[in-house]
Structure formats: structure tokens, C-alpha cells
Design a protein around this motif. Structure first.
Motif, PDB file in Angstrom:
ATOM      1  N   VAL A  61       0.827  -1.028  -0.084  1.00  0.00           N
ATOM      2  CA  VAL A  61      -0.104  -0.041   0.012  1.00  0.00           C
ATOM      3  C   VAL A  61       0.694   1.185  -0.009  1.00  0.00           C
ATOM      4  O   VAL A  61       0.708   2.232  -0.618  1.00  0.00           O
ATOM      5  CB  VAL A  61      -0.882  -0.098   1.300  1.00  0.00           C
ATOM      6  CG1 VAL A  61      -1.840   1.275   1.221  1.00  0.00           C
ATOM      7  CG2 VAL A  61      -2.031  -1.282   1.204  1.00  0.00           C
ATOM      8  N   MET A  62       1.737   1.121   0.769  1.00  0.00           N
ATOM      9  CA  MET A  62       2.869   2.460   0.649  1.00  0.00           C
ATOM     10  C   MET A  62       3.585   2.411  -0.704  1.00  0.00           C
ATOM     11  O   MET A  62       3.658   3.629  -1.019  1.00  0.00           O
ATOM     12  CB  MET A  62       3.976   2.145   1.571  1.00  0.00           C
ATOM     13  CG  MET A  62       3.620   2.580   2.985  1.00  0.00           C
ATOM     14  SD  MET A  62       2.963   4.147   3.535  1.00  0.00           S
ATOM     15  CE  MET A  62       4.561   4.724   3.784  1.00  0.00           C
ATOM     16  N   ALA A  63       3.652   1.588  -1.324  1.00  0.00           N
ATOM     17  CA  ALA A  63       4.172   1.390  -2.930  1.00  0.00           C
ATOM     18  C   ALA A  63       3.325   2.133  -3.667  1.00  0.00           C
ATOM     19  O   ALA A  63       3.637   2.883  -4.616  1.00  0.00           O
ATOM     20  CB  ALA A  63       4.589   0.240  -3.365  1.00  0.00           C
ATOM     21  N   LEU A  64       1.878   1.954  -3.242  1.00  0.00           N
ATOM     22  CA  LEU A  64       0.800   2.724  -4.224  1.00  0.00           C
ATOM     23  C   LEU A  64       0.879   4.199  -3.896  1.00  0.00           C
ATOM     24  O   LEU A  64       0.714   4.835  -4.711  1.00  0.00           O
ATOM     25  CB  LEU A  64      -0.682   2.160  -3.777  1.00  0.00           C
ATOM     26  CG  LEU A  64      -1.007   0.740  -4.236  1.00  0.00           C
ATOM     27  CD1 LEU A  64      -2.221  -0.024  -3.702  1.00  0.00           C
ATOM     28  CD2 LEU A  64      -1.047   0.623  -5.619  1.00  0.00           C
ATOM     29  N   LEU A 119      -0.534   3.712   8.066  1.00  0.00           N
ATOM     30  CA  LEU A 119       0.479   2.574   7.891  1.00  0.00           C
ATOM     31  C   LEU A 119       1.988   2.984   7.906  1.00  0.00           C
ATOM     32  O   LEU A 119       2.751   1.761   7.968  1.00  0.00           O
ATOM     33  CB  LEU A 119       0.374   2.209   6.193  1.00  0.00           C
ATOM     34  CG  LEU A 119      -1.042   1.923   5.684  1.00  0.00           C
ATOM     35  CD1 LEU A 119      -0.855   1.356   4.169  1.00  0.00           C
ATOM     36  CD2 LEU A 119      -1.645   0.670   6.581  1.00  0.00           C
ATOM     37  N   GLU A 120       2.341   4.065   8.026  1.00  0.00           N
ATOM     38  CA  GLU A 120       3.808   4.407   8.164  1.00  0.00           C
ATOM     39  C   GLU A 120       4.645   3.579   9.374  1.00  0.00           C
ATOM     40  O   GLU A 120       5.616   3.545   9.175  1.00  0.00           O
ATOM     41  CB  GLU A 120       3.990   6.022   8.394  1.00  0.00           C
ATOM     42  CG  GLU A 120       3.509   6.900   6.987  1.00  0.00           C
ATOM     43  CD  GLU A 120       3.715   8.107   7.106  1.00  0.00           C
ATOM     44  OE1 GLU A 120       4.479   8.567   8.296  1.00  0.00           O
ATOM     45  OE2 GLU A 120       3.412   8.990   6.356  1.00  0.00           O
ATOM     46  N   GLU A 121       3.873   3.567  10.364  1.00  0.00           N
ATOM     47  CA  GLU A 121       4.583   2.779  11.418  1.00  0.00           C
ATOM     48  C   GLU A 121       4.791   1.153  11.101  1.00  0.00           C
ATOM     49  O   GLU A 121       5.790   0.569  11.758  1.00  0.00           O
ATOM     50  CB  GLU A 121       3.700   3.055  12.923  1.00  0.00           C
ATOM     51  CG  GLU A 121       3.924   4.641  13.189  1.00  0.00           C
ATOM     52  CD  GLU A 121       3.197   4.579  14.586  1.00  0.00           C
ATOM     53  OE1 GLU A 121       2.526   3.621  15.235  1.00  0.00           O
ATOM     54  OE2 GLU A 121       3.047   5.572  15.080  1.00  0.00           O
ATOM     55  N   ARG A 127      10.255   2.166   2.059  1.00  0.00           N
ATOM     56  CA  ARG A 127       9.035   2.684   1.624  1.00  0.00           C
ATOM     57  C   ARG A 127       8.638   4.123   2.177  1.00  0.00           C
ATOM     58  O   ARG A 127       8.317   4.881   1.572  1.00  0.00           O
ATOM     59  CB  ARG A 127       7.988   1.651   1.754  1.00  0.00           C
ATOM     60  CG  ARG A 127       8.139   0.167   1.226  1.00  0.00           C
ATOM     61  CD  ARG A 127       7.726   0.276  -0.408  1.00  0.00           C
ATOM     62  NE  ARG A 127       7.880  -1.250  -0.768  1.00  0.00           N
ATOM     63  CZ  ARG A 127       8.051  -1.290  -2.201  1.00  0.00           C
ATOM     64  NH1 ARG A 127       8.009  -0.295  -3.029  1.00  0.00           N
ATOM     65  NH2 ARG A 127       8.004  -2.508  -2.737  1.00  0.00           N
ATOM     66  N   THR A 128       8.800   3.997   3.403  1.00  0.00           N
ATOM     67  CA  THR A 128       8.209   5.341   4.380  1.00  0.00           C
ATOM     68  C   THR A 128       9.083   6.356   3.947  1.00  0.00           C
ATOM     69  O   THR A 128       8.564   7.522   3.612  1.00  0.00           O
ATOM     70  CB  THR A 128       8.318   5.027   5.710  1.00  0.00           C
ATOM     71  OG1 THR A 128       7.401   3.903   6.277  1.00  0.00           O
ATOM     72  CG2 THR A 128       7.821   6.219   6.562  1.00  0.00           C
ATOM     73  N   LEU A 131       8.414   7.835   0.400  1.00  0.00           N
ATOM     74  CA  LEU A 131       6.947   8.603   0.113  1.00  0.00           C
ATOM     75  C   LEU A 131       7.279   9.827   0.936  1.00  0.00           C
ATOM     76  O   LEU A 131       6.779  11.088   0.138  1.00  0.00           O
ATOM     77  CB  LEU A 131       5.919   7.758   0.843  1.00  0.00           C
ATOM     78  CG  LEU A 131       4.359   8.498   1.036  1.00  0.00           C
ATOM     79  CD1 LEU A 131       4.112   8.764  -0.274  1.00  0.00           C
ATOM     80  CD2 LEU A 131       3.430   7.643   1.915  1.00  0.00           C
ATOM     81  N   ARG A 132       7.967  10.000   1.950  1.00  0.00           N
ATOM     82  CA  ARG A 132       8.131  11.168   2.574  1.00  0.00           C
ATOM     83  C   ARG A 132       9.158  12.034   1.704  1.00  0.00           C
ATOM     84  O   ARG A 132       9.003  13.417   1.832  1.00  0.00           O
ATOM     85  CB  ARG A 132       8.875  11.004   4.140  1.00  0.00           C
ATOM     86  CG  ARG A 132       7.823  10.270   5.089  1.00  0.00           C
ATOM     87  CD  ARG A 132       8.531  10.331   6.409  1.00  0.00           C
ATOM     88  NE  ARG A 132       7.741   9.804   7.479  1.00  0.00           N
ATOM     89  CZ  ARG A 132       8.032   9.238   8.690  1.00  0.00           C
ATOM     90  NH1 ARG A 132       9.227   9.288   9.148  1.00  0.00           N
ATOM     91  NH2 ARG A 132       7.223   9.030   9.419  1.00  0.00           N
ATOM     92  N   THR A 133      10.069  11.667   1.139  1.00  0.00           N
ATOM     93  CA  THR A 133      10.820  12.420   0.218  1.00  0.00           C
ATOM     94  C   THR A 133      10.082  13.132  -0.901  1.00  0.00           C
ATOM     95  O   THR A 133      10.243  14.258  -1.081  1.00  0.00           O
ATOM     96  CB  THR A 133      12.060  11.481  -0.603  1.00  0.00           C
ATOM     97  OG1 THR A 133      12.896  11.029   0.804  1.00  0.00           O
ATOM     98  CG2 THR A 133      12.996  12.289  -1.389  1.00  0.00           C
TER      99      THR A 133
END
Length: 244
Positions: A61-64, A119-121, A127-128, A131-133
Motif C-alpha cells: 500500500v505504501m508503494a501505491l 500505515l507509516e509505522e 517505503r516510508t 514517500l516522505r521524500t
């Protein structure tokens, strides 16, 4: 043995296919309805193959989310290349965001689902961080335009950069949220084109901050037309009426 370029392309294509199917499932069934078992059944790949790409459901899901953010960032960076005053270039970011919403109508909805799932935790640090970058690079473009406007005198030095950013982001995100999840509100408020209304609201907001040139002093409709034609001609054609 080293992986061949052909093999790398095949792996990448398979991952993109998995993400496409997973996004469809996420939108249709929500976060709880997405599972590795269902994804394996829908794609006819084994769970083992899927786990070669995504170590957990959270990673998937984080990849999405990262995929959507990378697409948005690419449009933002192109908008930032437009030659004009800071407020004009900020308008370009708005056009890029609008085009993203029109071309990928389910992207924001899936992002909202992902954010609500917190989901970040539970996702991998890789992956996290990715996304943050992407998120940071998007907001940095906005922050830099505001700082540039202050530096050249288009905004007063007393204007708070965080306040302008917060006002813009909440206005934009609020519009996306209504379009994605609360469409009856559009009927109740008699708004037929929410993104056209958003553009007008942003101009009112920026005038309120005293961001020069004011909308009474500059033809921003012409700026919009130029950006649409010079930077996003192909995307505007694909998005259809209302995007140019």
C-alpha cells in the motif's frame, strides 16, 4: 548470476501490474478488503511471487502511495519550469495538481484511504522514506515560490510562509476530499466544476495575502492558457474540456 536487463524489465512490468490491480481493489473494497491472497487470486501470481516485490501488505500500500506521489511530483516539476512571476508559477503547480486529479481520478481517493489506515509505522523504512521524500519535494516547491515572492517584493516580508502554505494546502486538499468522497455537497452548493471554483478561490486567497500582481492587475486567465499550452498541452488534451 547478474540479472539481465530483459529480466529487470519483466520484473518491473510485473510489479506495475500488481500495483494497478491492488489500486483497483483498494478503491473498490477499502483497505480491509485488500489482501495478498486476493491479489494473488486476481493476478494469477503466487503469493511467493508477490512477496518478492512487497514484504507485507503495508509495503504494497505504501508503494501505491509513492507511485501516485511520484506522478504528481513529475507534473509539479514541469510546472515549476514555467518562466514567470512566482504567483504565475504557483498557478502552474495548481494546474499540475488539477491535471493529476483529472487524469488519475482514483489516485487521491486511494491516497486518502492509505493515510487513514496510518500505515507509516507498519511499513518498511525504505517505503516510508521514499514517500516522505516525494511529499517533501512537492511542498518544497510551494515553499520556495512563497519565499521568492517575499524576496522580490511580491509579498510583504511580514507574511508568514507557513500560514500561506497551510491555507493553500487545506483549500486544495479540501476540494479533492469533497470531489472524492462528498459529491452531494457539490450539488447542494450548486458547484458544477469544482476545479474551476478552486482556481477562483485560490486567486481570492492570494489577493487576501496581498500577493502581487493582484488578480485585478494581471490577466491570470492568460497565464493559465499559456501554461496549459506551453507546459501541459498533451495532458490537457487527454484530460478533456475544463482543463484548458
Amino acid at each position: 548470476m547478474a540479472t539481465t536487463p530483459r529480466k529487470q524489465r519483466e520484473v518491473r512490468q510485473r510489479e506495475l501490474h500488481l500495483l494497478d490491480v491492488a489500486r483497483t481493489m483498494l478503491i473498490a473494497q477499502g483497505y480491509a478488503g485488500l489482501s495478498m491472497d486476493r491479489l494473488a487470486e486476481a493476478t494469477e501470481y503466487s503469493k511467493g511471487t508477490i512477496y518478492q516485490h512487497f514484504s507485507t501488505k503495508e509495503d504494497l500500500v505504501m508503494a501505491l502511495a509513492s507511485q501516485s506521489m511520484e506522478q504528481r511530483l513529475s507534473l509539479f516539476e514541469r510546472a515549476a519550469s514555467f518562466r514567470g512571476r512566482p504567483r504565475e508559477r504557483l498557478l502552474g503547480i495548481g494546474i499540475a495538481d488539477e491535471l493529476f486529479a483529472r487524469l488519475y481520478p482514483h489516485a487521491f481517493r486511494s491516497e486518502l484511504i492509505i493515510k487513514m489506515a496510518n500505515l507509516e509505522e507498519r511499513a518498511s523504512p525504505e517505503r516510508t522514506d521514499k514517500l516522505r521524500t516525494c511529499e517533501s519535494e512537492c511542498t518544497s516547491l510551494l515553499r520556495n515560490f512563497i519565499k521568492e515572492a517575499i524576496a522580490i517584493g511580491d509579498l510583504a516580508p511580514t507574511v508568514s510562509v507557513p500560514q500561506v502554505m497551510f491555507a493553500l494546502l487545506t483549500l486544495v486538499l479540501g476540494t479533492h476530499t469533497v470531489v472524492a468522497n462528498f459529491r452531494p455537497l457539490l450539488t447542494e452548493t450548486q458547484v458544477t466544476d469544482p476545479y474551476s471554483s478552486l482556481r477562483e478561490s485560490i486567486q481570492v486567497l492570494l489577493d487576501g495575502f496581498g500577493w502581487k500582481p493582484l488578480s485585478t492587475e494581471w490577466d491570470y486567465a492568460e497565464t493559465y492558457r499559456r501554461i496549459a499550452q506551453e507546459v501541459f498541452a498533451d495532458e490537457c488534451q487527454s484530460a478533456g474540456p475544463g482543463s484548458h
